[in-house]
Design a protein around this motif. Sequence first.
Motif, mmCIF file in Angstrom:
data_model
loop_
_atom_site.group_PDB
_atom_site.id
_atom_site.type_symbol
_atom_site.label_atom_id
_atom_site.label_comp_id
_atom_site.label_asym_id
_atom_site.label_seq_id
_atom_site.Cartn_x
_atom_site.Cartn_y
_atom_site.Cartn_z
ATOM 1 N N LEU A 55 0.832 -1.203 0.000
ATOM 2 C CA LEU A 55 0.000 0.000 0.000
ATOM 3 C C LEU A 55 0.867 1.254 0.000
ATOM 4 O O LEU A 55 1.923 1.296 0.625
ATOM 5 C CB LEU A 55 -0.925 0.002 1.214
ATOM 6 N N ILE A 56 0.387 2.277 -0.692
ATOM 7 C CA ILE A 56 1.118 3.541 -0.791
ATOM 8 C C ILE A 56 0.471 4.558 0.131
ATOM 9 O O ILE A 56 -0.734 4.821 0.042
ATOM 10 C CB ILE A 56 1.119 4.056 -2.244
ATOM 11 N N LYS A 57 1.264 5.101 1.024
ATOM 12 C CA LYS A 57 0.744 6.052 1.999
ATOM 13 C C LYS A 57 0.212 7.302 1.324
ATOM 14 O O LYS A 57 0.819 7.829 0.386
ATOM 15 C CB LYS A 57 1.843 6.433 3.001
ATOM 16 N N LYS A 58 -0.912 7.760 1.803
ATOM 17 C CA LYS A 58 -1.558 8.942 1.241
ATOM 18 C C LYS A 58 -0.844 10.204 1.713
ATOM 19 O O LYS A 58 -0.908 10.552 2.886
ATOM 20 C CB LYS A 58 -3.029 8.969 1.658
ATOM 21 N N ASN A 93 -5.404 9.460 -2.509
ATOM 22 C CA ASN A 93 -5.183 8.022 -2.441
ATOM 23 C C ASN A 93 -4.980 7.481 -3.852
ATOM 24 O O ASN A 93 -5.895 7.525 -4.679
ATOM 25 C CB ASN A 93 -6.387 7.348 -1.771
ATOM 26 N N ILE A 94 -3.789 6.973 -4.141
ATOM 27 C CA ILE A 94 -3.506 6.463 -5.480
ATOM 28 C C ILE A 94 -3.503 4.928 -5.531
ATOM 29 O O ILE A 94 -3.227 4.345 -6.578
ATOM 30 C CB ILE A 94 -2.164 7.011 -6.025
ATOM 31 N N SER A 287 -4.366 5.015 19.047
ATOM 32 C CA SER A 287 -4.324 5.971 17.948
ATOM 33 C C SER A 287 -3.979 5.236 16.669
ATOM 34 O O SER A 287 -3.587 4.068 16.691
ATOM 35 C CB SER A 287 -3.284 7.072 18.224
ATOM 36 N N GLU A 288 -4.132 5.916 15.536
ATOM 37 C CA GLU A 288 -3.833 5.304 14.243
ATOM 38 C C GLU A 288 -2.335 5.218 13.978
ATOM 39 O O GLU A 288 -1.909 4.638 12.987
ATOM 40 C CB GLU A 288 -4.514 6.094 13.115
ATOM 41 N N ASP A 289 -1.529 5.821 14.850
ATOM 42 C CA ASP A 289 -0.083 5.856 14.632
ATOM 43 C C ASP A 289 0.698 4.847 15.455
ATOM 44 O O ASP A 289 1.787 4.446 15.071
ATOM 45 C CB ASP A 289 0.464 7.262 14.948
ATOM 46 N N LYS A 290 0.154 4.451 16.621
ATOM 47 C CA LYS A 290 0.929 3.626 17.535
ATOM 48 C C LYS A 290 0.058 2.582 18.212
ATOM 49 O O LYS A 290 -1.157 2.717 18.277
ATOM 50 C CB LYS A 290 1.598 4.498 18.613
ATOM 51 N N ILE A 291 0.724 1.551 18.737
ATOM 52 C CA ILE A 291 0.072 0.541 19.557
ATOM 53 C C ILE A 291 0.592 0.710 20.979
ATOM 54 O O ILE A 291 1.805 0.766 21.208
ATOM 55 C CB ILE A 291 0.357 -0.872 19.025
ATOM 56 N N ASN A 292 -0.313 0.795 21.934
ATOM 57 C CA ASN A 292 0.033 1.172 23.298
ATOM 58 C C ASN A 292 0.132 -0.015 24.249
ATOM 59 O O ASN A 292 -0.524 -1.034 24.065
ATOM 60 C CB ASN A 292 -1.022 2.134 23.866
ATOM 61 N N LEU A 293 0.947 0.173 25.285
ATOM 62 C CA LEU A 293 0.981 -0.738 26.422
ATOM 63 C C LEU A 293 -0.017 -0.224 27.449
ATOM 64 O O LEU A 293 0.029 0.943 27.840
ATOM 65 C CB LEU A 293 2.374 -0.803 27.043
ATOM 66 N N TYR A 319 -5.838 6.136 3.984
ATOM 67 C CA TYR A 319 -6.715 7.296 3.991
ATOM 68 C C TYR A 319 -6.108 8.529 4.641
ATOM 69 O O TYR A 319 -6.681 9.608 4.597
ATOM 70 C CB TYR A 319 -8.026 6.944 4.706
ATOM 71 N N GLY A 320 -4.947 8.394 5.249
ATOM 72 C CA GLY A 320 -4.275 9.545 5.827
ATOM 73 C C GLY A 320 -4.811 9.947 7.192
ATOM 74 O O GLY A 320 -5.685 9.295 7.747
#
Length: 320
Positions: A55-58, A93-94, A287-293, A319-320
């Motif tokens: 997948l290509i990041k938006k 999104n390409i 969050s969409e950026d990290k996985i938490n402990l 989707y950004g």
Amino acid sequence: MIRQNIDNMHLLINHHFKDDMKRVLRKDILDIGYPASAIDPDNVIYQYFVLKKRLIKKCPRQIEYADTFARPTNQIIEQGLTLLEEKIRRGDNINPHLNRAMTNVNYADKLLFDWGIYHFHLGMMTDADGFIHRTGDLLYAVVTADKVYCLNVASHGHWADKDFLETIARNWDFLLSEYELPGVTPTKVFDSTETAALRKVNVNILQQLSNGKTYVPRGGGMLGNGGSSEAQQDRMQLESYIERFAKDIEKKLKEQICKDVKELLTSGGRVKSEIPIVHHYILDRISEDKINLILIDEQEGLNILEQNFPIPSLKKIVYG
């Protein structure tokens, strides 16, 4: 005396970090539309990394063109190329321009896995399944975090065209520099036809180009089953990190409890060794950026401790 009291304590650390990671990444795959039936419970971490690679990041990107790049003479293909270029520069999104086989989570894009080259369809209309209408001519390109390097527009079937590597070396040698093997000369130099035949049976080869330099696959190479070596390596690294992470958590927690007990005993307190100290930990995506402990406390509920795993969701990528 202090040591005896500490040794008599019962400490229970409850966690299933690897299973938690699989659960989170499984949800990531589901969230972008793949069916549950396509997800392999044993290989879900690998499947996540394959999709992350494919997948290509938006995000907005600049476009550069190779010295031999030629714009299509076919008006419809030219319009489709212009549309794709506008999307690239805007940061749209390409991914819908990629191969429709992207709908298969297990699809092995060997051109990408071997050489790190994408191919984009150049239609103008979006089909019912969300993909751009298929075209005979494709844009072959290298995609980085901030740029798209356009090699050429050509028909299907150029999956092992060695001219693509020559074009990259001639125009943007820095895209190959980390894959160079200085001083290495392969016993055989493979042409495009031989490369295609070997790739068909999932054989990785060194490529010597006209600049005299030899390179390993810039896409990371293929596994024996045609999968992504890079994704498999990412999987193994993450699983190894999870194991070390779990041991580190246990060690730090035991050290902290010993410290607390010593302070308690020093101040005249008593330790009730028959009552176990239980700590429940989970990994989850907050969050969409990290996985938490996260620590689950019976009285306080969920307590987010740290953002330990900087693993983005696939939804964030698309989707950004």
